[in-house]
Design a protein around this motif. Sequence first.
Motif, PDB file in Angstrom:
ATOM      1  N   UNK A  69     -26.411 -16.316 -16.377  1.00 48.41           N
ATOM      2  CA  UNK A  69     -27.653 -15.721 -15.886  1.00 48.41           C
ATOM      3  C   UNK A  69     -27.402 -14.521 -14.983  1.00 48.41           C
ATOM      4  N   UNK A  70     -26.315 -14.584 -14.225  1.00 45.60           N
ATOM      5  CA  UNK A  70     -25.995 -13.458 -13.350  1.00 45.60           C
ATOM      6  C   UNK A  70     -25.770 -12.191 -14.169  1.00 45.60           C
ATOM      7  N   UNK A  71     -25.145 -12.346 -15.338  1.00 43.38           N
ATOM      8  CA  UNK A  71     -24.837 -11.167 -16.151  1.00 43.38           C
ATOM      9  C   UNK A  71     -26.070 -10.704 -16.934  1.00 43.38           C
ATOM     10  N   UNK A  72     -26.795 -11.668 -17.537  1.00 44.02           N
ATOM     11  CA  UNK A  72     -27.945 -11.255 -18.359  1.00 44.02           C
ATOM     12  C   UNK A  72     -29.046 -10.624 -17.514  1.00 44.02           C
ATOM     13  N   UNK A  73     -29.017 -10.880 -16.201  1.00 45.85           N
ATOM     14  CA  UNK A  73     -29.995 -10.228 -15.331  1.00 45.85           C
ATOM     15  C   UNK A  73     -29.644  -8.754 -15.134  1.00 45.85           C
ATOM     16  N   UNK A  77     -19.408 -22.301 -16.530  1.00 37.76           N
ATOM     17  CA  UNK A  77     -19.275 -21.815 -15.150  1.00 37.76           C
ATOM     18  C   UNK A  77     -20.595 -21.268 -14.606  1.00 37.76           C
ATOM     19  N   UNK A  78     -21.603 -21.221 -15.470  1.00 39.04           N
ATOM     20  CA  UNK A  78     -22.925 -20.719 -15.070  1.00 39.04           C
ATOM     21  C   UNK A  78     -22.873 -19.239 -14.642  1.00 39.04           C
ATOM     22  N   UNK A  79     -22.059 -18.462 -15.357  1.00 36.43           N
ATOM     23  CA  UNK A  79     -21.982 -17.031 -15.052  1.00 36.43           C
ATOM     24  C   UNK A  79     -23.098 -16.289 -15.802  1.00 36.43           C
ATOM     25  N   UNK A 105     -28.377 -18.719 -22.829  1.00 38.63           N
ATOM     26  CA  UNK A 105     -29.198 -19.282 -21.748  1.00 38.63           C
ATOM     27  C   UNK A 105     -29.642 -20.706 -22.055  1.00 38.63           C
ATOM     28  N   UNK A 160     -17.863 -19.410 -19.852  1.00 39.00           N
ATOM     29  CA  UNK A 160     -18.888 -18.713 -19.050  1.00 39.00           C
ATOM     30  C   UNK A 160     -20.153 -19.541 -18.936  1.00 39.00           C
ATOM     31  N   UNK A 164     -28.450 -13.798 -27.338  1.00 37.40           N
ATOM     32  CA  UNK A 164     -29.476 -13.622 -26.297  1.00 37.40           C
ATOM     33  C   UNK A 164     -30.102 -14.959 -25.908  1.00 37.40           C
ATOM     34  N   UNK A 204     -28.978 -24.519 -22.231  1.00 34.55           N
ATOM     35  CA  UNK A 204     -28.091 -25.564 -21.705  1.00 34.55           C
ATOM     36  C   UNK A 204     -28.594 -26.932 -22.138  1.00 34.55           C
ATOM     37  N   UNK A 231     -23.695  -6.868 -23.737  1.00 35.65           N
ATOM     38  CA  UNK A 231     -22.720  -7.877 -23.314  1.00 35.65           C
ATOM     39  C   UNK A 231     -21.877  -8.342 -24.498  1.00 35.65           C
TER      40      UNK A 231
END
Lengths: 315, 392
Positions: B199-203, B195-197, B372, B192, B368, B374, B210
């Motif tokens: 930030x979309x989820x943590x938003x 794949x850079x998924x 995020x 994840x 948490x 990287x 999660x």
Amino acid sequence: MLPLVRVDRIAKTFAGRRAVDDLSFQVLPGEVFSLLGPNGAGKSTTVRMLIGVIRPDEGEIAVSLDGKVSGVLPAARSAYLPEDRGLYREIPVLRTLVYFGRLRGLEKDEATRRALAWLERVDLLDRKDERVDALSKGNQQRVQLIAAIIHRPLLAILDEPFAGLDPLSQEFFLDLVRELRRDGTTIVLCAHQMDLVERVADRVLLMNRGREILSGSVPELHATIDARPHIRFNLDEGASGSAFTDDPDVDSVSAGEGAGEVSVRLRPGSAVSGFLARAVGRVPVRSISTEPPRLHDVFVRAVREDDARRGDFAS
Amino acid sequence: MSPRRQALLVAGWEFRRYFKWKDQVAGLVIFAVLGLIGYGASRLATGGRVVTVAATGIELVAAEGGRMRVVPAPADSAGQEALLDTGDVDGILHRRADGAFELKVRKDPRFLPELRAALADLERRERMSAAGISETQLAVILAPPRLEVRFGDPARQRAGRAERLVAAVFLFLVILAVFTSMAYLLTGITGEKQLRVTESITAIIPPQAWIDGKILGIGAYAMTTILNMMVGGVLLAVLGTYAWGFVIPDVFVRPAVLLLLVAYSLLALAMWNAAFAAFASTIDDPNTSTRTSVMFLPMLPLVMTFGVLRDPDGLASRVMSLVPLTSPSAMPMRVILSNPGAAEIAASLALLAAMAWLFRRLAGRVFEVGMLMYGKEPTLREMWRWMTAPGR
């Protein structure tokens, strides 16, 4: 009009580096507000603070929705398309969209109905059962955007939505931004493609090194554009643009990007026709074109001036 | 939507990401095939080819139910050699003048232990006959003293081989469940991130919801896989009762014991999955990170509990069945092998539940920030700071 989002003197520091510094702005309901700036200006950090993924070290963010004020955007009423984005590659398109819709609070049937409607709208309905990684990059971006806005948000934050897209896909995204605004969605658009942004934005804020350096409505910024005529020459092989520097109407001469290209800026109030008549007599010219004044130039100049000013302070 | 509902939604998503009917059926088929191979092999071993031994002048009696058969041998050596050459007999036995036995064979005699036993029986009978002792008299002379052990609590019987086997299998399944989860959490979470998924989820959802969803979903997947293996195991055991007379220990027909095993397994998965998820979130790239090897540390306390098999009521076993890192395998093994007190079990369960909750909370804090992050892996000191930071 009461602002939907009010950002008041926020700041964020990472490892001793000030990523955002004393930044304030407001986003009004129904507008397209654009955060502009070069890479590393602090746009994405600002956006991450807006959506609550990170918290500001200083300052305050206030979101007014349904008569209530809170410090973060409620997930059910807002959308976020991050700059660093991706999807679960091995999962089919429709299942992905339904999952994101349900995470945003939609019931399964409603999420499915909206996902199918959006897929039809973006010509991907026949590919709904394919894995995400079977789609082209442009189509994956479309799916990504649908996943972000499937719940019809009041506020959508789009971080670099045009990045890596071909011109056709960029036009598609511009149309989509207009459509969202027409449907009442307020949009915060972060980008560095000034030419695209000025076609949809109502107001812009230019950031550099974490701070605001320029802001206003698009017409206001256009008014600050250097109105001096700007002419581009393509000269014959071996010819030089140095002959233009002696002309009394010429303010500055600079080399263009290609071989034989020369850019000439005239003094304010100069007659273009008189200069051109003299120019073609002095230098063998293949082609001549004029460039309309662009917001891009305003931003480039503002950023350079800011860099120079801060460089001076630093030294 | 409440964080609890979001966590359940994530759990369902994670479960469906990994669960494939095809894989589960394939697992069962492999189990069945292995069982059939085992059954076939045992049939071959027990009911294999009959061995024929030809004897001259010896009253050899082959053991009843054995695979050795004794036939009279021809008196002349040419006839004996012919029998050996044709393969009609596997060996020619005769007694030399000095009393020793001699076995003539063409190839390695695999039936030697059976033959030795028959010869020993022959010699015993001959010596008894020479001494004038009957079989009955000999049985009385050699009978061992009688001793019966009676427990006040019948459940405190010493564990038999079947119980030990079941306890070892249970421990193996717990280890398998924990490491199956670990593998999927590691690949899922680092995937994840790549794949850079993230930030979309943590938003959309809080990091704690999660990670809770991941722990639940991937834990459920691991349990389903193990359950599938257990179904295969039960089928094998049923087959075993017919093929080998295997008896399923009665400890498994006590519902309280089964419930206890399930409770320990679930809590162990929750605790270790929380730790794995948090740790995986700090790995930037699993292909280059040296950190993945640390993920195998939980193997240590789990393997330590194999010691319980030797002495389920010893001090070490009692301590291990209380300490939350080892109790998920140690206490169930003690329950299978022995009969620990209710207070011990309650204390062990409470400690384990508390530890699982603590792991979950700390993991949420690491997750948490880690998800995020990287381009850089946090140090252990940084992770400790995140875990202990106040006001979250």
